[in-house]
Design a protein around this motif. Structure first.
Motif, PDB file in Angstrom:
ATOM      1  N   VAL A 122       0.843  -1.196   0.000  1.00 18.65           N
ATOM      2  CA  VAL A 122       0.000   0.000   0.000  1.00 18.65           C
ATOM      3  C   VAL A 122       0.879   1.247   0.000  1.00 18.65           C
ATOM      4  N   GLU A 123       1.900   1.262   0.827  1.00 13.46           N
ATOM      5  CA  GLU A 123       2.794   2.421   0.876  1.00 13.46           C
ATOM      6  C   GLU A 123       3.451   2.653  -0.484  1.00 13.46           C
ATOM      7  N   GLU A 124       3.789   1.580  -1.165  1.00  8.96           N
ATOM      8  CA  GLU A 124       4.463   1.686  -2.465  1.00  8.96           C
ATOM      9  C   GLU A 124       3.526   2.113  -3.593  1.00  8.96           C
ATOM     10  N   LYS A 125       2.286   1.616  -3.590  1.00  9.91           N
ATOM     11  CA  LYS A 125       1.426   1.754  -4.772  1.00  9.91           C
ATOM     12  C   LYS A 125       0.198   2.643  -4.598  1.00  9.91           C
ATOM     13  N   VAL A 126      -0.304   2.810  -3.374  1.00  6.30           N
ATOM     14  CA  VAL A 126      -1.635   3.383  -3.154  1.00  6.30           C
ATOM     15  C   VAL A 126      -1.549   4.833  -2.682  1.00  6.30           C
ATOM     16  N   SER A 127      -2.369   5.686  -3.299  1.00  3.71           N
ATOM     17  CA  SER A 127      -2.415   7.086  -2.878  1.00  3.71           C
ATOM     18  C   SER A 127      -3.627   7.384  -1.991  1.00  3.71           C
ATOM     19  N   ALA A 128      -4.688   6.574  -2.120  1.00  2.00           N
ATOM     20  CA  ALA A 128      -5.894   6.772  -1.298  1.00  2.00           C
ATOM     21  C   ALA A 128      -6.629   5.449  -1.160  1.00  2.00           C
ATOM     22  N   ILE A 129      -7.359   5.308  -0.052  1.00  2.00           N
ATOM     23  CA  ILE A 129      -8.187   4.128   0.203  1.00  2.00           C
ATOM     24  C   ILE A 129      -9.611   4.600   0.461  1.00  2.00           C
ATOM     25  N   LEU A 130     -10.535   4.044  -0.294  1.00  2.00           N
ATOM     26  CA  LEU A 130     -11.959   4.298  -0.069  1.00  2.00           C
ATOM     27  C   LEU A 130     -12.612   2.948   0.181  1.00  2.00           C
ATOM     28  N   TYR A 131     -13.543   2.918   1.130  1.00  2.00           N
ATOM     29  CA  TYR A 131     -14.193   1.645   1.418  1.00  2.00           C
ATOM     30  C   TYR A 131     -15.681   1.835   1.627  1.00  2.00           C
ATOM     31  N   LEU A 132     -16.405   0.785   1.300  1.00  2.00           N
ATOM     32  CA  LEU A 132     -17.854   0.744   1.403  1.00  2.00           C
ATOM     33  C   LEU A 132     -18.219   0.071   2.714  1.00  2.00           C
ATOM     34  N   GLY A 133     -19.115   0.661   3.463  1.00  2.00           N
ATOM     35  CA  GLY A 133     -19.540   0.039   4.706  1.00  2.00           C
ATOM     36  C   GLY A 133     -19.551   1.021   5.848  1.00  2.00           C
ATOM     37  N   ASP A 165     -21.047   5.225   1.535  1.00  2.00           N
ATOM     38  CA  ASP A 165     -22.268   4.472   1.818  1.00  2.00           C
ATOM     39  C   ASP A 165     -22.734   3.581   0.672  1.00  2.00           C
ATOM     40  N   THR A 166     -22.418   3.962  -0.569  1.00  2.00           N
ATOM     41  CA  THR A 166     -22.894   3.195  -1.726  1.00  2.00           C
ATOM     42  C   THR A 166     -21.760   3.021  -2.724  1.00  2.00           C
ATOM     43  N   MET A 167     -21.932   2.079  -3.632  1.00  2.00           N
ATOM     44  CA  MET A 167     -20.948   1.868  -4.697  1.00  2.00           C
ATOM     45  C   MET A 167     -20.827   3.117  -5.570  1.00  2.00           C
ATOM     46  N   VAL A 168     -21.941   3.773  -5.841  1.00  2.00           N
ATOM     47  CA  VAL A 168     -21.910   4.971  -6.672  1.00  2.00           C
ATOM     48  C   VAL A 168     -21.098   6.062  -5.971  1.00  2.00           C
ATOM     49  N   GLU A 169     -21.321   6.245  -4.681  1.00  2.00           N
ATOM     50  CA  GLU A 169     -20.536   7.230  -3.931  1.00  2.00           C
ATOM     51  C   GLU A 169     -19.059   6.843  -3.926  1.00  2.00           C
ATOM     52  N   LEU A 170     -18.775   5.551  -3.780  1.00  2.00           N
ATOM     53  CA  LEU A 170     -17.407   5.047  -3.794  1.00  2.00           C
ATOM     54  C   LEU A 170     -16.705   5.458  -5.093  1.00  2.00           C
ATOM     55  N   MET A 171     -17.379   5.231  -6.223  1.00  2.00           N
ATOM     56  CA  MET A 171     -16.809   5.589  -7.522  1.00  2.00           C
ATOM     57  C   MET A 171     -16.708   7.094  -7.696  1.00  2.00           C
ATOM     58  N   ASP A 172     -17.728   7.817  -7.283  1.00  2.00           N
ATOM     59  CA  ASP A 172     -17.729   9.270  -7.419  1.00  2.00           C
ATOM     60  C   ASP A 172     -16.555   9.883  -6.649  1.00  2.00           C
ATOM     61  N   GLU A 173     -16.366   9.457  -5.417  1.00  2.00           N
ATOM     62  CA  GLU A 173     -15.274   9.973  -4.590  1.00  2.00           C
ATOM     63  C   GLU A 173     -13.915   9.562  -5.153  1.00  2.00           C
ATOM     64  N   ALA A 174     -13.819   8.339  -5.664  1.00  2.00           N
ATOM     65  CA  ALA A 174     -12.555   7.880  -6.251  1.00  2.00           C
ATOM     66  C   ALA A 174     -12.175   8.735  -7.453  1.00  2.00           C
ATOM     67  N   LEU A 175     -13.157   9.030  -8.302  1.00  2.00           N
ATOM     68  CA  LEU A 175     -12.875   9.860  -9.472  1.00  2.00           C
ATOM     69  C   LEU A 175     -12.475  11.285  -9.079  1.00  2.00           C
ATOM     70  N   LYS A 176     -13.015  11.788  -7.988  1.00  2.00           N
ATOM     71  CA  LYS A 176     -12.618  13.116  -7.511  1.00  2.00           C
ATOM     72  C   LYS A 176     -11.153  13.139  -7.081  1.00  2.00           C
ATOM     73  N   LEU A 177     -10.677  12.026  -6.538  1.00  2.00           N
ATOM     74  CA  LEU A 177      -9.303  11.945  -6.038  1.00  2.00           C
ATOM     75  C   LEU A 177      -8.282  11.596  -7.126  1.00  2.00           C
ATOM     76  N   ALA A 178      -8.742  10.945  -8.181  1.00  2.00           N
ATOM     77  CA  ALA A 178      -7.831  10.424  -9.197  1.00  2.00           C
ATOM     78  C   ALA A 178      -7.414  11.493 -10.204  1.00  2.00           C
ATOM     79  N   ASP A 179      -6.192  11.360 -10.662  1.00  2.00           N
ATOM     80  CA  ASP A 179      -5.670  12.192 -11.741  1.00  2.00           C
ATOM     81  C   ASP A 179      -5.525  11.314 -12.981  1.00  2.00           C
ATOM     82  N   ALA A 180      -5.519  11.947 -14.146  1.00  2.00           N
ATOM     83  CA  ALA A 180      -5.286  11.197 -15.384  1.00  2.00           C
ATOM     84  C   ALA A 180      -3.990  10.400 -15.225  1.00  2.00           C
TER      85      ALA A 180
END
Length: 172
Positions: free
Chosen positions: A90-101, A122-137
């Protein structure tokens, strides 16, 4: 006595054959639905469905396969799961962690030193929405739960289909 000297062409041929065999084996793994399955590319961000990763070992392998910074998505981490064995990767590869539940203080404690963002959704849609907000091209969003399926889903297939539907809502 065995002659162990090889010319450059022989070495290149052996190298090419080994790489072909490795790629063939990797292709067999990648051809399984919900296992490192390319789901979409949105705004230059690759989205991977790895719902079949129901163990830390499988998720470790998946994270290790990633070549770009990863937003790691999990779903419903079981209370008895100890994901701390993934700290180094995780330290090597991951910039953020989002989890459902539900809020999970042990998940936060396990990874707060490795990533800047750990967020519950709370939902898969929120999970994806938040992930896209954090992600860069150029980043990868990897849905790789690292745990067995919770009561929220019937199977890893159901969980993976729900994830793919959430991704589709980001496209539509």
């Amino acid at each position: 006595m065995i002659n162990t000297k090889f010319d450059k062409e022989t070495i290149q041929d052996l190298t090419d054959r080994l790489l072909d065999a490795r790629n063939s084996n990797l292709k067999m793994v990648l051809d399984i639905e919900h296992r490192l399955e390319h789901t979409a590319t949105i705004q230059g961000v690759e989205i991977i469905n790895d719902s079949k990763s129901t163990s830390m070992t499988a998720t470790h392998y998946s994270l290790n396969c990633m070549q770009s910074p990863v937003i790691w998505l999990l779903s419903c981490v079981a209370a008895e799961s100890d994901l701390s064995a993934l700290r180094d990767i995780v330290e090597e590869k991951v910039s953020a962690i989002l989890y459902l539940g539900q809020e999970d203080s042990s998940l936060v404690e396990d990874f707060i030193q490795q990533v800047d963002v750990i967020q519950c959704c709370d939902t898969m849609v929120e999970l994806m929405d938040e992930a896209l907000k954090l992600a860069d091209a150029g980043d990868t969003i990897l849905f790789s739960p690292a745990t067995a399926v919770s009561e929220q889903f019937e199977s890893y297939r159901h969980r993976g289909e729900e994830f793919k539907r959430a991704v589709q809502t980001m496209i539509d």
